[in-house]
Motif scaffolding. Structure first.
Motif, PDB file in Angstrom:
ATOM      1  N   GLU A  64       0.800  -1.240   0.000  1.00 20.99           N
ATOM      2  CA  GLU A  64       0.000   0.000   0.000  1.00 20.99           C
ATOM      3  C   GLU A  64       0.828   1.283   0.000  1.00 20.99           C
ATOM      4  N   LYS A  65       2.127   1.191   0.277  1.00 20.89           N
ATOM      5  CA  LYS A  65       3.009   2.381   0.263  1.00 20.89           C
ATOM      6  C   LYS A  65       2.409   3.527   1.093  1.00 20.89           C
ATOM      7  N   ILE A  66       2.205   3.230   2.352  1.00 26.25           N
ATOM      8  CA  ILE A  66       1.575   4.183   3.271  1.00 26.25           C
ATOM      9  C   ILE A  66       2.584   5.273   3.672  1.00 26.25           C
ATOM     10  N   ASP A  67       2.111   6.529   3.723  1.00 27.96           N
ATOM     11  CA  ASP A  67       2.981   7.634   4.159  1.00 27.96           C
ATOM     12  C   ASP A  67       2.803   7.966   5.643  1.00 27.96           C
ATOM     13  N   PHE A  68       1.535   7.981   6.091  1.00 28.24           N
ATOM     14  CA  PHE A  68       1.247   8.378   7.477  1.00 28.24           C
ATOM     15  C   PHE A  68       0.298   7.361   8.118  1.00 28.24           C
ATOM     16  N   VAL A  69       0.495   7.132   9.410  1.00 24.73           N
ATOM     17  CA  VAL A  69      -0.358   6.158  10.112  1.00 24.73           C
ATOM     18  C   VAL A  69      -0.900   6.763  11.408  1.00 24.73           C
ATOM     19  N   PHE A  70      -2.205   6.592  11.643  1.00 33.82           N
ATOM     20  CA  PHE A  70      -2.805   6.888  12.953  1.00 33.82           C
ATOM     21  C   PHE A  70      -3.184   5.535  13.556  1.00 33.82           C
ATOM     22  N   VAL A  71      -2.568   5.176  14.685  1.00 31.58           N
ATOM     23  CA  VAL A  71      -2.852   3.860  15.290  1.00 31.58           C
ATOM     24  C   VAL A  71      -3.987   4.007  16.321  1.00 31.58           C
ATOM     25  N   CYS A  72      -5.212   3.900  15.831  1.00 30.51           N
ATOM     26  CA  CYS A  72      -6.377   4.015  16.721  1.00 30.51           C
ATOM     27  C   CYS A  72      -6.961   2.651  17.044  1.00 30.51           C
ATOM     28  N   ALA A  73      -6.422   1.598  16.448  1.00 25.87           N
ATOM     29  CA  ALA A  73      -6.958   0.258  16.691  1.00 25.87           C
ATOM     30  C   ALA A  73      -6.432  -0.259  18.020  1.00 25.87           C
ATOM     31  N   ALA A  74      -7.337  -0.805  18.817  1.00 25.97           N
ATOM     32  CA  ALA A  74      -6.945  -1.412  20.096  1.00 25.97           C
ATOM     33  C   ALA A  74      -8.095  -2.252  20.598  1.00 25.97           C
ATOM     34  N   LYS A  75      -7.767  -3.224  21.429  1.00 23.02           N
ATOM     35  CA  LYS A  75      -8.835  -3.944  22.128  1.00 23.02           C
ATOM     36  C   LYS A  75      -9.082  -3.175  23.413  1.00 23.02           C
ATOM     37  N   VAL A  76     -10.299  -2.675  23.587  1.00 18.48           N
ATOM     38  CA  VAL A  76     -10.596  -1.832  24.749  1.00 18.48           C
ATOM     39  C   VAL A  76     -11.922  -2.244  25.376  1.00 18.48           C
ATOM     40  N   GLY A  77     -12.127  -1.800  26.599  1.00 21.57           N
ATOM     41  CA  GLY A  77     -13.386  -2.119  27.259  1.00 21.57           C
ATOM     42  C   GLY A  77     -13.430  -1.497  28.638  1.00 21.57           C
ATOM     43  N   GLY A  78     -14.591  -1.523  29.252  1.00 22.25           N
ATOM     44  CA  GLY A  78     -14.765  -0.961  30.592  1.00 22.25           C
ATOM     45  C   GLY A  78     -14.072  -1.823  31.640  1.00 22.25           C
ATOM     46  N   ILE A  79     -14.115  -1.353  32.840  1.00 23.78           N
ATOM     47  CA  ILE A  79     -13.355  -1.955  33.948  1.00 23.78           C
ATOM     48  C   ILE A  79     -13.669  -3.444  34.152  1.00 23.78           C
ATOM     49  N   LEU A  80     -14.937  -3.811  34.035  1.00 25.87           N
ATOM     50  CA  LEU A  80     -15.336  -5.185  34.316  1.00 25.87           C
ATOM     51  C   LEU A  80     -14.801  -6.146  33.256  1.00 25.87           C
ATOM     52  N   HIS A  81     -15.063  -5.781  32.014  1.00 28.33           N
ATOM     53  CA  HIS A  81     -14.650  -6.601  30.889  1.00 28.33           C
ATOM     54  C   HIS A  81     -13.123  -6.715  30.858  1.00 28.33           C
ATOM     55  N   ASN A  82     -12.482  -5.594  31.068  1.00 32.96           N
ATOM     56  CA  ASN A  82     -11.033  -5.515  31.034  1.00 32.96           C
ATOM     57  C   ASN A  82     -10.400  -6.401  32.106  1.00 32.96           C
ATOM     58  N   SER A  83     -10.922  -6.301  33.327  1.00 32.02           N
ATOM     59  CA  SER A  83     -10.302  -7.030  34.436  1.00 32.02           C
ATOM     60  C   SER A  83     -10.480  -8.543  34.269  1.00 32.02           C
ATOM     61  N   ARG A  84     -11.552  -8.964  33.596  1.00 31.68           N
ATOM     62  CA  ARG A  84     -11.819 -10.406  33.452  1.00 31.68           C
ATOM     63  C   ARG A  84     -11.144 -11.025  32.227  1.00 31.68           C
ATOM     64  N   HIS A  85     -10.591 -10.194  31.347  1.00 33.08           N
ATOM     65  CA  HIS A  85      -9.998 -10.731  30.112  1.00 33.08           C
ATOM     66  C   HIS A  85      -8.588 -10.189  29.904  1.00 33.08           C
ATOM     67  N   GLN A  86      -7.808 -10.172  30.989  1.00 35.68           N
ATOM     68  CA  GLN A  86      -6.505  -9.491  30.915  1.00 35.68           C
ATOM     69  C   GLN A  86      -5.539 -10.179  29.959  1.00 35.68           C
ATOM     70  N   ALA A  87      -5.639 -11.494  29.820  1.00 35.90           N
ATOM     71  CA  ALA A  87      -4.751 -12.197  28.881  1.00 35.90           C
ATOM     72  C   ALA A  87      -5.037 -11.737  27.456  1.00 35.90           C
ATOM     73  N   ASP A  88      -6.319 -11.626  27.119  1.00 30.31           N
ATOM     74  CA  ASP A  88      -6.685 -11.178  25.767  1.00 30.31           C
ATOM     75  C   ASP A  88      -6.254  -9.732  25.546  1.00 30.31           C
TER      76      ASP A  88
END
Ligand code: GDP
Length: 333
Positions: A64-88
């Motif tokens: 694709e010969k990319i010039d600029f990148v914005f890295v907005c992709a992430a696995k995110v979630g609220g406190i409950l979901h996050n705390s129960r899936h820390q390996a993921d």
């Protein structure tokens, strides 16, 4: 015809990859780039490009010969979901960051902007939190997996900058809200969660609505379009190995937020604070003096931002979707 702003780093024919373009932050960056007339955007759904797949990410950057990148992709979630899936959370965020940053370096991306989050600062940071607080103390245990992975991403950018001269920089956004937020009733952050509850109470004619906690914690909130403008400013003019906080520098109590929310949504009943629910940290606000010295200022007040977010949620039918059908893509924990 785009809005007026002169760019010198970002050129209008540049190929710009926004990773995570469907989420709260990525979609705001795409809206802002489009409004300025950038048309050479490269956007890939998860089905088209699996960011966990190192070979696929390398092939993508090579082709694709990319010039600029914005890295907005992430696995995110609220406190409950996050705390129960820390390996993921630790695995997926490490992979997304490492795959993109290394391939961007290999295939000569001119500049990359990586997103951290204010929740990766130590649990007991000074308030307002200066950039220097990173790695100065223990993390909040409930989101340690997420935080370690995002800190690794931030540090990768810094090390690729110092060792290889790659202009890879990062920002640390505060709590954000806006279009494409996650309106899950339990797993979302306070603004969309509260908005849903007030909306349902107003529509159902309820005499009262319940807000989690005592109402006394203080939080800072930034509308996603204000963040997008800051991200473009940093992409344009921040050229050192490191990162900048992005927020308003101003905080409100959850109680003040609740009263503003009631006004926006049109709820006229009683607001009850449920102190059996956790308050979390008493105060969280960023020191934003560095990013403001680049000439950026937030433009959208909390009340105006809440109105815009509410209009979007109504238009997108965000409150009527089943919780499971919502994609959780909101940075910040
Ligand atoms: P935090 O900033 O990491 O604490 O994350 P949150 O955005 O989840 O919560 C911020 C504050 O808002 C906490 O004090 C919560 O107790 C309070 N709060 C009030 N109502 C709600 C709600 O409906 N959802 C959430 N997530 N928090 C709420």
């Amino acid at each position: 015809m785009g809005s007026l702003r002169v760019f010198s780093t970002l050129t209008h024919d540049a190929r710009i990859f926004v990773a995570g373009h469907k989420g709260l932050v990525g979609s705001a960056i795409v809206r802002r780039l489009t409004s300025y007339g950038f048309s050479n955007l490269v956007l890939k759904t998860r089905a088209e490009l699996d960011l966990l797949d190192q070979a696929a990410v390398r092939d993508f950057f090579r082709e694709e010969k990319i010039d600029f990148v914005f890295v907005c992709a992430a696995k995110v979630g609220g406190i409950l979901h996050n705390s129960r899936h820390q390996a993921d959370f630790i695995y997926e965020n490490l992979m997304i960051s490492a795959n993109i940053i290394q391939a961007a370096a290999l295939y000569d991306v001119k500049k990359l902007l990586y997103l951290g989050s204010s929740c990766i600062y130590p649990k007991f940071s000074p308030q307002p939190i200066p950039e220097e607080a990173l790695l100065s103390g223990p993390l909040e245990p409930t989101n340690e997996g997420y935080a370690i992975a995002k800190i690794a991403g931030l540090k990768m950018c810094e090390k690729f900058y110092t060792q290889y001269g790659k202009c890879f920089v990062s920002v640390m956004p505060t709590n954000m809200y806006g279009p494409n937020d996650n309106f899950h009733p339990d797993h979302s952050h306070v603004i969309p969660g509260m908005m849903r509850r007030f909306h349902e109470a107003a529509r159902g004619g309820a005499s009262s609505v319940t807000v989690w906690g005592t109402g006394s914690p203080r939080r800072e909130f930034l509308y996603s379009d204000d963040f997008a403008e800051a991200a473009l400013t940093v992409m344009e003019s921040y050229n050192e190995p490191g990162f900048l906080n992005v927020g308003t520098g101003e905080d409100v109590t959850i109680c003040e937020l609740a009263f503003t929310m009631a006004k926006v949504v049109g709820f006229k009943g009683e607001i009850i604070f449920d102190s059996s629910k956790p308050d979390g940290t008493p105060r969280k606000v960023l020191d934003v003096s560095k990013v403001k010295s680049l000439g950026w200022e937030p433009q959208i007040s909390l009340e105006v931002g809440l109105r815009l977010a509410y209009e979007w949620a109504l238009g997108a039918d965000a409150f009527s979707l089943s919780p499971e059908s919502r994609v959780v893509q909101v940075p910040g924990v």
